[in-house]
Design a protein around this motif. Structure first.
Motif, PDB file in Angstrom:
ATOM      1  N   PHE A  88      18.122 -21.020  50.120  1.00  0.00           N
ATOM      2  CA  PHE A  88      17.284 -20.312  49.577  1.00  0.00           C
ATOM      3  C   PHE A  88      17.383 -20.455  48.147  1.00  0.00           C
ATOM      4  CE2 PHE A  88      17.713 -17.903  53.579  1.00  0.00           C
ATOM      5  CZ  PHE A  88      16.434 -17.359  53.597  1.00  0.00           C
ATOM      6  N   GLU A  89      15.963 -20.919  47.651  1.00  0.00           N
ATOM      7  CA  GLU A  89      16.056 -20.802  46.271  1.00  0.00           C
ATOM      8  C   GLU A  89      15.901 -19.336  45.839  1.00  0.00           C
ATOM      9  OE1 GLU A  89      15.339 -21.431  42.197  1.00  0.00           O
ATOM     10  OE2 GLU A  89      14.176 -20.278  43.368  1.00  0.00           O
ATOM     11  N   LEU A  90      16.523 -19.251  44.810  1.00  0.00           N
ATOM     12  CA  LEU A  90      16.846 -17.789  44.226  1.00  0.00           C
ATOM     13  C   LEU A  90      15.553 -16.892  44.153  1.00  0.00           C
ATOM     14  CD1 LEU A  90      18.675 -15.352  43.280  1.00  0.00           C
ATOM     15  CD2 LEU A  90      18.334 -16.111  41.030  1.00  0.00           C
ATOM     16  N   GLU A  91      14.359 -17.524  43.699  1.00  0.00           N
ATOM     17  CA  GLU A  91      13.153 -17.000  43.576  1.00  0.00           C
ATOM     18  C   GLU A  91      12.498 -16.471  44.942  1.00  0.00           C
ATOM     19  OE1 GLU A  91      11.955 -15.788  40.595  1.00  0.00           O
ATOM     20  OE2 GLU A  91      13.750 -16.627  39.860  1.00  0.00           O
ATOM     21  N   ALA A  92      12.926 -17.436  45.960  1.00  0.00           N
ATOM     22  CA  ALA A  92      12.289 -17.130  47.463  1.00  0.00           C
ATOM     23  C   ALA A  92      13.136 -15.919  48.056  1.00  0.00           C
ATOM     24  CB  ALA A  92      12.818 -18.226  48.284  1.00  0.00           C
ATOM     25  N   LEU A  93      14.502 -15.771  47.828  1.00  0.00           N
ATOM     26  CA  LEU A  93      15.231 -14.632  48.295  1.00  0.00           C
ATOM     27  C   LEU A  93      14.488 -13.345  47.625  1.00  0.00           C
ATOM     28  CD1 LEU A  93      17.482 -13.957  50.046  1.00  0.00           C
ATOM     29  CD2 LEU A  93      19.311 -14.395  48.160  1.00  0.00           C
ATOM     30  N   LYS A  94      14.212 -13.427  46.191  1.00  0.00           N
ATOM     31  CA  LYS A  94      13.752 -12.352  45.538  1.00  0.00           C
ATOM     32  C   LYS A  94      12.492 -11.823  46.076  1.00  0.00           C
ATOM     33  CE  LYS A  94      15.785 -13.522  40.843  1.00  0.00           C
ATOM     34  NZ  LYS A  94      15.709 -13.705  39.828  1.00  0.00           N
ATOM     35  N   ALA A  95      11.629 -12.886  46.412  1.00  0.00           N
ATOM     36  CA  ALA A  95      10.407 -12.350  47.127  1.00  0.00           C
ATOM     37  C   ALA A  95      10.641 -11.852  48.798  1.00  0.00           C
ATOM     38  CB  ALA A  95       9.415 -13.690  47.520  1.00  0.00           C
ATOM     39  N   LEU A  96      11.731 -11.628  49.021  1.00  0.00           N
ATOM     40  CA  LEU A  96      11.951 -10.798  50.231  1.00  0.00           C
ATOM     41  C   LEU A  96      12.644  -9.556  50.053  1.00  0.00           C
ATOM     42  CD1 LEU A  96      13.712 -13.964  51.843  1.00  0.00           C
ATOM     43  CD2 LEU A  96      11.403 -12.840  52.635  1.00  0.00           C
ATOM     44  N   PRO A 147      16.993  -8.959  51.272  1.00  0.00           N
ATOM     45  CA  PRO A 147      17.920  -9.965  51.300  1.00  0.00           C
ATOM     46  C   PRO A 147      19.006 -10.088  52.153  1.00  0.00           C
ATOM     47  CG  PRO A 147      17.086  -9.623  48.986  1.00  0.00           C
ATOM     48  CD  PRO A 147      16.890  -8.450  49.680  1.00  0.00           C
ATOM     49  N   ASN A 148      19.572  -8.882  52.271  1.00  0.00           N
ATOM     50  CA  ASN A 148      20.924  -8.910  53.056  1.00  0.00           C
ATOM     51  C   ASN A 148      20.787  -8.903  54.499  1.00  0.00           C
ATOM     52  OD1 ASN A 148      23.660  -8.445  53.785  1.00  0.00           O
ATOM     53  ND2 ASN A 148      23.031  -6.195  53.908  1.00  0.00           N
ATOM     54  N   ALA A 149      19.440  -8.404  54.836  1.00  0.00           N
ATOM     55  CA  ALA A 149      18.938  -8.337  56.288  1.00  0.00           C
ATOM     56  C   ALA A 149      18.518  -9.661  56.627  1.00  0.00           C
ATOM     57  CB  ALA A 149      18.017  -7.417  56.614  1.00  0.00           C
ATOM     58  N   VAL A 150      17.771 -10.478  55.695  1.00  0.00           N
ATOM     59  CA  VAL A 150      17.395 -11.709  55.841  1.00  0.00           C
ATOM     60  C   VAL A 150      18.739 -12.767  56.313  1.00  0.00           C
ATOM     61  CG1 VAL A 150      16.370 -13.754  54.717  1.00  0.00           C
ATOM     62  CG2 VAL A 150      15.230 -11.580  54.557  1.00  0.00           C
ATOM     63  N   PHE A 151      19.694 -12.412  55.456  1.00  0.00           N
ATOM     64  CA  PHE A 151      20.957 -13.515  55.803  1.00  0.00           C
ATOM     65  C   PHE A 151      21.529 -13.118  56.960  1.00  0.00           C
ATOM     66  CE2 PHE A 151      20.494 -15.341  51.746  1.00  0.00           C
ATOM     67  CZ  PHE A 151      21.549 -16.256  51.486  1.00  0.00           C
ATOM     68  N   ASN A 152      21.705 -11.879  57.228  1.00  0.00           N
ATOM     69  CA  ASN A 152      22.367 -11.285  58.522  1.00  0.00           C
ATOM     70  C   ASN A 152      21.520 -11.839  59.812  1.00  0.00           C
ATOM     71  OD1 ASN A 152      24.260  -9.900  57.246  1.00  0.00           O
ATOM     72  ND2 ASN A 152      23.364  -7.988  57.323  1.00  0.00           N
ATOM     73  N   ASN A 153      20.125 -12.081  59.955  1.00  0.00           N
ATOM     74  CA  ASN A 153      19.413 -12.311  60.686  1.00  0.00           C
ATOM     75  C   ASN A 153      19.575 -13.730  60.846  1.00  0.00           C
ATOM     76  OD1 ASN A 153      16.154 -13.964  60.869  1.00  0.00           O
ATOM     77  ND2 ASN A 153      16.808 -12.292  62.767  1.00  0.00           N
ATOM     78  N   ALA A 155       8.311 -18.983  56.139  1.00  0.00           N
ATOM     79  CA  ALA A 155       9.712 -18.579  56.609  1.00  0.00           C
ATOM     80  C   ALA A 155       9.783 -17.121  57.226  1.00  0.00           C
ATOM     81  CB  ALA A 155      10.734 -19.067  55.874  1.00  0.00           C
ATOM     82  N   ALA A 156       9.216 -16.352  56.347  1.00  0.00           N
ATOM     83  CA  ALA A 156       9.313 -14.962  56.705  1.00  0.00           C
ATOM     84  C   ALA A 156       8.307 -14.583  57.776  1.00  0.00           C
ATOM     85  CB  ALA A 156       8.676 -14.047  55.177  1.00  0.00           C
ATOM     86  N   GLY A 214      10.141 -12.974  61.146  1.00  0.00           N
ATOM     87  CA  GLY A 214       9.829 -11.668  60.860  1.00  0.00           C
ATOM     88  C   GLY A 214      10.372 -10.837  60.077  1.00  0.00           C
ATOM     89  N   TRP A 215      10.856 -11.626  58.775  1.00  0.00           N
ATOM     90  CA  TRP A 215      11.219 -10.931  57.496  1.00  0.00           C
ATOM     91  C   TRP A 215      10.009 -10.425  56.720  1.00  0.00           C
ATOM     92  CZ3 TRP A 215      13.628 -16.385  56.143  1.00  0.00           C
ATOM     93  CH2 TRP A 215      14.716 -16.860  56.914  1.00  0.00           C
ATOM     94  N   THR A 216      10.471  -9.262  56.136  1.00  0.00           N
ATOM     95  CA  THR A 216       9.423  -8.730  55.154  1.00  0.00           C
ATOM     96  C   THR A 216       9.577  -9.212  53.907  1.00  0.00           C
ATOM     97  OG1 THR A 216       9.931  -6.586  56.480  1.00  0.00           O
ATOM     98  CG2 THR A 216       8.743  -6.401  54.598  1.00  0.00           C
ATOM     99  N   LEU A 217       8.396  -9.552  53.307  1.00  0.00           N
ATOM    100  CA  LEU A 217       8.063  -9.712  52.048  1.00  0.00           C
ATOM    101  C   LEU A 217       8.101  -8.620  50.898  1.00  0.00           C
ATOM    102  CD1 LEU A 217       5.350 -12.501  52.166  1.00  0.00           C
ATOM    103  CD2 LEU A 217       7.718 -13.038  51.943  1.00  0.00           C
ATOM    104  N   ALA A 218       8.671  -8.745  50.078  1.00  0.00           N
ATOM    105  CA  ALA A 218       8.721  -7.649  49.044  1.00  0.00           C
ATOM    106  C   ALA A 218       7.370  -7.428  48.360  1.00  0.00           C
ATOM    107  CB  ALA A 218       9.651  -7.965  47.869  1.00  0.00           C
ATOM    108  N   THR A 219       7.090  -6.122  48.013  1.00  0.00           N
ATOM    109  CA  THR A 219       5.720  -5.861  47.462  1.00  0.00           C
ATOM    110  C   THR A 219       6.247  -5.247  46.061  1.00  0.00           C
ATOM    111  OG1 THR A 219       5.978  -3.422  48.223  1.00  0.00           O
ATOM    112  CG2 THR A 219       4.781  -5.070  49.484  1.00  0.00           C
ATOM    113  N   GLY A 220       5.142  -5.450  45.154  1.00  0.00           N
ATOM    114  CA  GLY A 220       5.328  -5.139  43.843  1.00  0.00           C
ATOM    115  C   GLY A 220       6.067  -5.973  42.935  1.00  0.00           C
TER     116      GLY A 220
END
Length: 138
Positions: free
Chosen positions: A13-21, A24-30, A111-112, A116-122
């Motif tokens: 993951f590019e750091l900015e992509a991870l920040k968009a989720l 992030p912990n749930a994404v990595f676990n998944n 990817a999200a 089934g990953w949730t994107l961050a809002t705000g």
């Protein structure tokens, strides 16, 4: 995300992509359920990546360290010999780096949706105040 039944994949993951989720912990676990290795790469200083991953309790198998994204992807693909190397990024620059290094590219939104990953809002709360104050730190 469908990996064709194989877990023989390295996912970066590019750091900015991870920040968009959103989580992030749930994404990595998944992602660990269908990848062999998962980590973060960035052009940002190491402490920025480390602070973000600690704050979000992300346990990564690799990170870019002091290298840039392109050099990191080249090194990672050499160290982690999997059938697929997939780079999740945010823009055309990330796509170009993936192509230059022989990695598959996935836009974070795609990817999200697939996984089934949730994107961050705000606005992301991605840096602690001391990090913003230390932009000049090498």
């Amino acid at each position: 995300m469908d990996s064709g039944g194989s877990t023989d994949m390295t996912l970066a993951f590019e750091l900015e992509a991870l920040k968009a989720l959103a989580d992030p912990n749930a994404v990595f676990n998944n992602a660990r359920q269908w990848t062999e290795y998962v980590g973060v790469v960035s052009e940002k200083p190491t402490y920025v990546v480390t602070n973000f991953t600690r704050k979000h309790r992300v346990r990564q198998d690799f990170f870019s360290g002091p290298r840039g994204v392109e050099e990191s992807l080249e090194n990672i693909s050499g160290q982690f010999d999997t059938d697929r190397h997939v780079f999740v990024g945010v823009d055309d620059e990330d796509a170009a780096v993936a192509e230059a290094t022989g990695w598959e590219f996935l836009q974070v939104e795609d990817a999200a949706e697939a996984a089934g990953w949730t994107l961050a809002t705000g606005e992301p709360d991605d840096e602690a105040p001391e990090e913003r104050a230390r932009d000049d730190w090498p």
